[in-house]
Design a protein around this motif. Structure first.
Motif, PDB file in Angstrom:
ATOM      1  N   PHE A  84      44.436 -30.942  67.850  1.00  0.00           N
ATOM      2  CA  PHE A  84      44.061 -31.899  68.605  1.00  0.00           C
ATOM      3  C   PHE A  84      43.539 -31.345  69.856  1.00  0.00           C
ATOM      4  O   PHE A  84      43.569 -32.211  71.043  1.00  0.00           O
ATOM      5  CB  PHE A  84      44.821 -33.110  68.755  1.00  0.00           C
ATOM      6  CG  PHE A  84      46.235 -32.753  69.078  1.00  0.00           C
ATOM      7  CD1 PHE A  84      46.731 -32.924  70.312  1.00  0.00           C
ATOM      8  CD2 PHE A  84      47.253 -32.317  67.951  1.00  0.00           C
ATOM      9  CE1 PHE A  84      48.285 -32.534  70.698  1.00  0.00           C
ATOM     10  CE2 PHE A  84      48.634 -32.100  68.362  1.00  0.00           C
ATOM     11  CZ  PHE A  84      49.068 -32.199  69.546  1.00  0.00           C
ATOM     12  N   HIS A 149      45.682 -35.916  62.905  1.00  0.00           N
ATOM     13  CA  HIS A 149      45.249 -36.422  64.393  1.00  0.00           C
ATOM     14  C   HIS A 149      43.719 -36.575  64.310  1.00  0.00           C
ATOM     15  O   HIS A 149      42.980 -36.423  65.422  1.00  0.00           O
ATOM     16  CB  HIS A 149      45.700 -35.504  65.474  1.00  0.00           C
ATOM     17  CG  HIS A 149      47.088 -35.582  65.814  1.00  0.00           C
ATOM     18  ND1 HIS A 149      48.084 -36.002  64.858  1.00  0.00           N
ATOM     19  CD2 HIS A 149      47.691 -35.606  67.107  1.00  0.00           C
ATOM     20  CE1 HIS A 149      49.161 -36.070  65.567  1.00  0.00           C
ATOM     21  NE2 HIS A 149      49.188 -35.780  66.929  1.00  0.00           N
ATOM     22  N   TYR A 152      42.638 -39.691  66.410  1.00  0.00           N
ATOM     23  CA  TYR A 152      43.164 -39.497  67.535  1.00  0.00           C
ATOM     24  C   TYR A 152      42.404 -38.572  68.770  1.00  0.00           C
ATOM     25  O   TYR A 152      41.870 -39.143  69.463  1.00  0.00           O
ATOM     26  CB  TYR A 152      44.617 -38.943  67.532  1.00  0.00           C
ATOM     27  CG  TYR A 152      45.294 -38.488  68.932  1.00  0.00           C
ATOM     28  CD1 TYR A 152      45.911 -39.357  69.544  1.00  0.00           C
ATOM     29  CD2 TYR A 152      45.144 -37.275  69.296  1.00  0.00           C
ATOM     30  CE1 TYR A 152      46.492 -38.923  70.752  1.00  0.00           C
ATOM     31  CE2 TYR A 152      45.870 -36.807  70.475  1.00  0.00           C
ATOM     32  CZ  TYR A 152      46.427 -37.489  71.384  1.00  0.00           C
ATOM     33  OH  TYR A 152      47.053 -37.138  72.395  1.00  0.00           O
ATOM     34  N   HIS A 201      48.108 -41.308  64.254  1.00  0.00           N
ATOM     35  CA  HIS A 201      48.254 -41.428  65.790  1.00  0.00           C
ATOM     36  C   HIS A 201      47.189 -42.315  66.118  1.00  0.00           C
ATOM     37  O   HIS A 201      46.116 -42.159  66.459  1.00  0.00           O
ATOM     38  CB  HIS A 201      48.074 -40.015  66.412  1.00  0.00           C
ATOM     39  CG  HIS A 201      48.729 -39.833  67.719  1.00  0.00           C
ATOM     40  ND1 HIS A 201      48.451 -40.953  68.876  1.00  0.00           N
ATOM     41  CD2 HIS A 201      49.487 -39.013  68.304  1.00  0.00           C
ATOM     42  CE1 HIS A 201      49.232 -40.483  69.803  1.00  0.00           C
ATOM     43  NE2 HIS A 201      49.789 -39.485  69.648  1.00  0.00           N
ATOM     44  N   HIS A 275      57.501 -42.753  67.216  1.00  0.00           N
ATOM     45  CA  HIS A 275      56.642 -42.165  68.322  1.00  0.00           C
ATOM     46  C   HIS A 275      56.276 -43.036  69.432  1.00  0.00           C
ATOM     47  O   HIS A 275      55.522 -43.888  69.338  1.00  0.00           O
ATOM     48  CB  HIS A 275      55.632 -41.380  67.860  1.00  0.00           C
ATOM     49  CG  HIS A 275      55.115 -40.398  68.640  1.00  0.00           C
ATOM     50  ND1 HIS A 275      54.346 -40.852  69.553  1.00  0.00           N
ATOM     51  CD2 HIS A 275      54.958 -39.008  68.719  1.00  0.00           C
ATOM     52  CE1 HIS A 275      53.616 -39.452  70.258  1.00  0.00           C
ATOM     53  NE2 HIS A 275      54.212 -38.583  69.663  1.00  0.00           N
ATOM     54  N   VAL A 277      54.366 -42.513  72.107  1.00  0.00           N
ATOM     55  CA  VAL A 277      53.064 -42.716  72.600  1.00  0.00           C
ATOM     56  C   VAL A 277      52.351 -43.272  71.573  1.00  0.00           C
ATOM     57  O   VAL A 277      51.421 -44.371  72.194  1.00  0.00           O
ATOM     58  CB  VAL A 277      52.207 -41.164  72.855  1.00  0.00           C
ATOM     59  CG1 VAL A 277      51.027 -41.333  73.449  1.00  0.00           C
ATOM     60  CG2 VAL A 277      53.538 -40.574  73.807  1.00  0.00           C
ATOM     61  N   GLU A 327      59.721 -37.872  69.357  1.00  0.00           N
ATOM     62  CA  GLU A 327      59.247 -38.035  70.638  1.00  0.00           C
ATOM     63  C   GLU A 327      59.129 -39.469  70.774  1.00  0.00           C
ATOM     64  O   GLU A 327      58.267 -40.172  71.209  1.00  0.00           O
ATOM     65  CB  GLU A 327      57.805 -37.580  70.585  1.00  0.00           C
ATOM     66  CG  GLU A 327      57.729 -35.986  70.171  1.00  0.00           C
ATOM     67  CD  GLU A 327      56.204 -35.512  70.452  1.00  0.00           C
ATOM     68  OE1 GLU A 327      56.168 -34.820  71.520  1.00  0.00           O
ATOM     69  OE2 GLU A 327      55.372 -35.532  69.586  1.00  0.00           O
ATOM     70  N   GLU A 343      58.597 -39.289  77.478  1.00  0.00           N
ATOM     71  CA  GLU A 343      57.341 -38.602  77.824  1.00  0.00           C
ATOM     72  C   GLU A 343      56.303 -39.147  78.798  1.00  0.00           C
ATOM     73  O   GLU A 343      56.058 -40.481  78.826  1.00  0.00           O
ATOM     74  CB  GLU A 343      56.484 -38.305  76.426  1.00  0.00           C
ATOM     75  CG  GLU A 343      55.411 -37.508  76.770  1.00  0.00           C
ATOM     76  CD  GLU A 343      54.766 -37.308  75.220  1.00  0.00           C
ATOM     77  OE1 GLU A 343      55.141 -37.544  74.028  1.00  0.00           O
ATOM     78  OE2 GLU A 343      53.507 -37.075  75.413  1.00  0.00           O
ATOM     79  N   TYR A 391      56.680 -33.148  81.071  1.00  0.00           N
ATOM     80  CA  TYR A 391      56.457 -33.598  79.760  1.00  0.00           C
ATOM     81  C   TYR A 391      57.548 -34.579  79.780  1.00  0.00           C
ATOM     82  O   TYR A 391      57.491 -35.844  79.673  1.00  0.00           O
ATOM     83  CB  TYR A 391      56.342 -32.610  78.832  1.00  0.00           C
ATOM     84  CG  TYR A 391      56.032 -32.981  77.492  1.00  0.00           C
ATOM     85  CD1 TYR A 391      56.732 -33.978  76.864  1.00  0.00           C
ATOM     86  CD2 TYR A 391      54.936 -32.361  77.078  1.00  0.00           C
ATOM     87  CE1 TYR A 391      56.167 -34.262  75.305  1.00  0.00           C
ATOM     88  CE2 TYR A 391      54.395 -32.519  75.754  1.00  0.00           C
ATOM     89  CZ  TYR A 391      55.025 -33.614  74.969  1.00  0.00           C
ATOM     90  OH  TYR A 391      54.504 -33.867  73.705  1.00  0.00           O
ATOM     91  N   CYS A 409      51.872 -28.073  74.820  1.00  0.00           N
ATOM     92  CA  CYS A 409      51.001 -29.216  74.255  1.00  0.00           C
ATOM     93  C   CYS A 409      50.532 -30.127  75.492  1.00  0.00           C
ATOM     94  O   CYS A 409      51.677 -30.905  76.004  1.00  0.00           O
ATOM     95  CB  CYS A 409      52.147 -29.814  73.203  1.00  0.00           C
ATOM     96  SG  CYS A 409      51.536 -31.627  72.881  1.00  0.00           S
ATOM     97  N   CYS A 411      49.304 -32.655  76.603  1.00  0.00           N
ATOM     98  CA  CYS A 411      48.787 -34.025  76.696  1.00  0.00           C
ATOM     99  C   CYS A 411      48.983 -34.839  77.921  1.00  0.00           C
ATOM    100  O   CYS A 411      48.530 -35.748  78.299  1.00  0.00           O
ATOM    101  CB  CYS A 411      49.456 -34.789  75.374  1.00  0.00           C
ATOM    102  SG  CYS A 411      51.276 -34.580  75.328  1.00  0.00           S
TER     103      CYS A 411
HETATM  104  O1  FUB Z   1      50.150 -35.416  68.994  1.00  0.00           O
HETATM  105  C1  FUB Z   1      49.534 -35.963  70.211  1.00  0.00           C
HETATM  106  C2  FUB Z   1      50.313 -36.065  71.476  1.00  0.00           C
HETATM  107  O2  FUB Z   1      50.958 -34.785  71.626  1.00  0.00           O
HETATM  108  C3  FUB Z   1      51.366 -37.068  71.353  1.00  0.00           C
HETATM  109  O3  FUB Z   1      50.898 -38.394  71.676  1.00  0.00           O
HETATM  110  C4  FUB Z   1      52.420 -36.485  72.165  1.00  0.00           C
HETATM  111  O4  FUB Z   1      53.675 -37.212  72.111  1.00  0.00           O
HETATM  112  C5  FUB Z   1      52.466 -35.149  71.805  1.00  0.00           C
HETATM  113  O5  FUB Z   1      53.097 -34.723  70.759  1.00  0.00           O
END
Ligand code: FUB
Ligand code: ZN
Length: 647
Positions: A84, A149, A152, A201, A275, A277, A327, A343, A391, A409, A411
């Motif tokens: 991603f 993803h 996403y 996602h 999760h 987010v 997460e 997060e 994060y 990561c 994000c």
């Molecule tokens: O997996 C994509 C993004 O990276 C998620 O939204 C976050 O929690 C992190 O895992």
């Protein structure tokens, strides 16, 4: 055409709903947000592009070169962070685009154009666009929506394309993404021959609504609606998909589709799970669809979920999702402080959701939470220098948590960046005959009033004090309702118009005071939101916070840092009677109101080698100070605590 002008020129079906002001109509020309928005524009946006280059994120777009070695290994779920990478530059483009209207920047624009050119070049003839699958596993596209993803990433590219089009009027990126969406429409849905899937996602759903608001193509809204309605239907698409891949559904790493809010249809969900987010992006899309489709069942589901989150699962900072392992969420009232995952992306996305909820239902309970995340759990995700990040936004530390320049990561950095660069849209909304003020902070705004514009200037030091002066500039007298949010934390608000005191009890509905009058040029509204220091206590079921107190003033949550007091704040005992003085410290990280008082420190000097003993520690009085939580970890390393033990 911006989304706000779009909505005003097409009144149905939104006549009864609010439309957020275009962010570029709001200028933070002083006060709290001036330096933050400047820093994010001048430091965060350029340095994030640099990091994306340095860290090889943009290399995934070199479609003519063979793919190099993996920069991020495949995890047990089958996902590599590299699956991603597109989402990260998609979000960066979005964040950068928001700065361009008010602050044109040819260098940033050419960097975006370079990315767009590569994306267009790599896009497949049928519109498919995802750098991982095109370059690495072309035969595997659309075979694993549960883990990889795909949509996403496309959703973040789509949000970037919408923002870039709105900022510059350039269509190239938007057209690339419309072709990608056409491909998704051809591939997914309930019609025979299509896959009946949806991405685990969430993200594309809310991006499609943004696209629809530009194109007004009903297929774009229908696709978002399909994804949300299909989610959690049984038998699960993810089971069928796993079987097709030759896998056993029960081997799913996360064990339950609650991880992706796909364990039951969305309208039946009452507890926020999985999760964090993902949940917030889904609920944002549900709020969008409730708005666009006038779908009261989705709105009702959102209401239940919002109440569940805010009454049982939300940190005092607006952080959410306590656990690293998923997460996300665990059980209700599980809100550990030092191991909080919380997060940054999740807090930002709660801001998205809260704000969307308020557009269909103007209720301060939504915008209060928007404000909480803004000043606390989201803003804590970026350092004062604009180029270091968190994060996890823990509420307590023994000094092991430090901000980093870039993440494995990453994000969160681009998420907080897009939140801050589009901040203006969260301040005001309009609908025919009404303007709503959701947030306070110095700015000047041009707000739509029918076919004319009204200029509203907010003069204030908010959040460091609660005195706000609103000055109206308007070319001719006009009758409309000005709705002012009266924050729930404020118990003694007062409002006057041109010196005349308003009876707030008589005109306040769901946390908004309605000032219905003929407004004239130079009218002045004064809002006083007294901000005593509040001591907050957690629900007894939050076992971590038993016997502890948190300090909040106005919308700002405070913490104590070791670097200020010379001992770990975990050793402080705060008497209930302690007077807390408020002082504006201009030398603290650009200036902030700090709290000062006397507490007791549990001494260690007489403990020798004992780990336990029969008498409690000796307490010695000492001065301490607390700073806004969002500013923590910007100075020397050390311990920090929000929840202090009460003496
Ligand atoms: O997996 C994509 C993004 O990276 C998620 O939204 C976050 O929690 C992190 O895992
Ligand atoms: Zn994140």
């Amino acid at each position: 055409m911006s989304s706000s002008t779009r909505n005003q020129s097409n009144p149905a079906p939104e006549t009864l709903r609010y439309v957020p002001v275009d962010h570029s109509r709001v200028t933070f020309d002083g006060g709290f947000w001036k330096s933050w928005t400047q820093t994010v524009r001048d430091v965060t946006i350029p340095t994030q592009h640099k990091r994306l280059e340095e860290e090889g994120f943009l290399e995934v777009l070199d479609f003519d070169k063979p793919a190099g070695p993996l920069a991020r290994p495949i995890q047990p779920s089958g996902l590599s962070m590299q699956h991603f990478f597109d989402s990260d530059f998609g979000k960066w483009i979005e964040a950068a685009s928001y700065t361009l209207k008010a602050h044109p920047n040819p260098d940033i624009e050419s960097k975006i154009d370079a990315i767009v050119e590569k994306l267009e070049h790599g896009q497949m003839a049928d519109g498919y666009l995802n750098s991982w699958f095109i370059r690495r596993e072309p035969g595997k596209r659309w075979t694993n929506l549960r883990d990889l993803h795909e949509m996403y990433s496309m959703g973040h590219l789509l949000e970037g394309a919408v923002a870039y089009f709105e900022a510059t009027g350039k269509r190239r990126f938007l057209d690339v993404m419309i072709r990608a969406v056409d491909h998704i429409i051809d591939t997914f849905g309930r019609e025979p021959g299509k896959l009946r899937g949806y991405d685990a996602h969430e993200e594309i759903e809310l991006a499609l609504v943004k696209l629809y608001r530009i194109t007004r193509d009903p297929r774009h809204l229908a696709l978002a609606t399909y994804f949300v309605d299909e989610r959690g239907q049984m038998p699960s698409y993810y089971d069928e998909e796993a079987i097709k891949r030759g896998e056993r559904p029960e081997d799913y790493v996360y064990k339950t589709y609650a991880y992706s809010q796909a364990h039951m249809p969305v309208r039946e969900q009452e507890q926020v799970v999985g999760h964090a987010v993902r949940a917030m992006y889904l609920f944002s899309a549900m709020a969008d669809l409730a708005y666009e489709n006038n779908d009261t069942s989705l709105k009702a589901a959102c209401d239940k979920l919002f109440d569940n989150l805010t009454s049982r699962q939300l940190y005092v900072t607006g952080g959410l999702g306590p656990s690293a392992s998923n997460e996300g969420f665990t059980r209700e009232f599980d809100l550990p402080n030092e191991t909080a995952y919380a997060e940054t992306c999740a807090a930002v996305a709660l801001g998205f959701w809260s704000h969307r909820m308020a557009q269909t239902d103007l209720d301060g309970k939504f915008t209060d939470k928007l404000e909480t995340v803004l000043f606390n759990g989201a803003l804590s995700g970026i350092a004062r220098d604009g180029e270091h990040y968190f994060y996890e936004n823990v509420l307590e530390s023994h000094g092991q948590h430090r901000r980093w320049k870039w993440h494995y990561c990453p994000c969160c950095p681009t998420n907080i960046a897009r939140f801050v660069t589009s901040l203006g849209q969260y301040f005001y909304s309009a609908k025919p005959g009404e303007l709503a003020v959701h947030l306070y902070g110095a700015n000047v705004a041009e707000l739509p009033l029918g076919d004319r514009l009204l200029r509203l200037r907010q003069e204030t030091n908010y959040p460091w004090d609660g005195d706000i002066r609103l000055q109206v500039s308007i070319d001719q007298p006009s009758r409309f309702i000005l709705r002012l949010r009266i924050p729930a934390w404020c118990r003694e608000a007062s409002v006057s118009v041109n010196g005349e005191v308003i009876a707030l009890d008589a005109c306040t509905v769901k946390g908004y005071a309605a000032l219905d009058r003929e407004w004239r040029n130079d009218d002045e509204v004064r809002i006083a939101l007294p901000m005593p220091v509040d001591r907050l206590y957690a629900h007894p079921a939050v076992s971590e916070d038993g016997g502890r107190v948190a300090l909040q003033r106005g919308p700002v949550v405070y913490c104590v840092e070791e670097t200020d007091i010379g001992c770990e704040p975990q050793r402080l005992r705060l008497p209930a009677s302690t007077e807390l003085a408020v002082r504006y410290d201009s030398a603290l990280l650009g200036g902030a109101a700090v709290l000062e008082g006397t507490a007791f420190e549990a001494g260690t000097a007489d403990w020798a080698n004992a780990l336990y003993r029969t008498s409690p520690p000796a307490l010695k009085a000492r001065p301490f100070r607390a700073i806004p939580y969002h500013l923590w970890a910007n100075r020397d390393a050390g311990a920090m605590a929000i929840w202090l033990q009460e003496a």
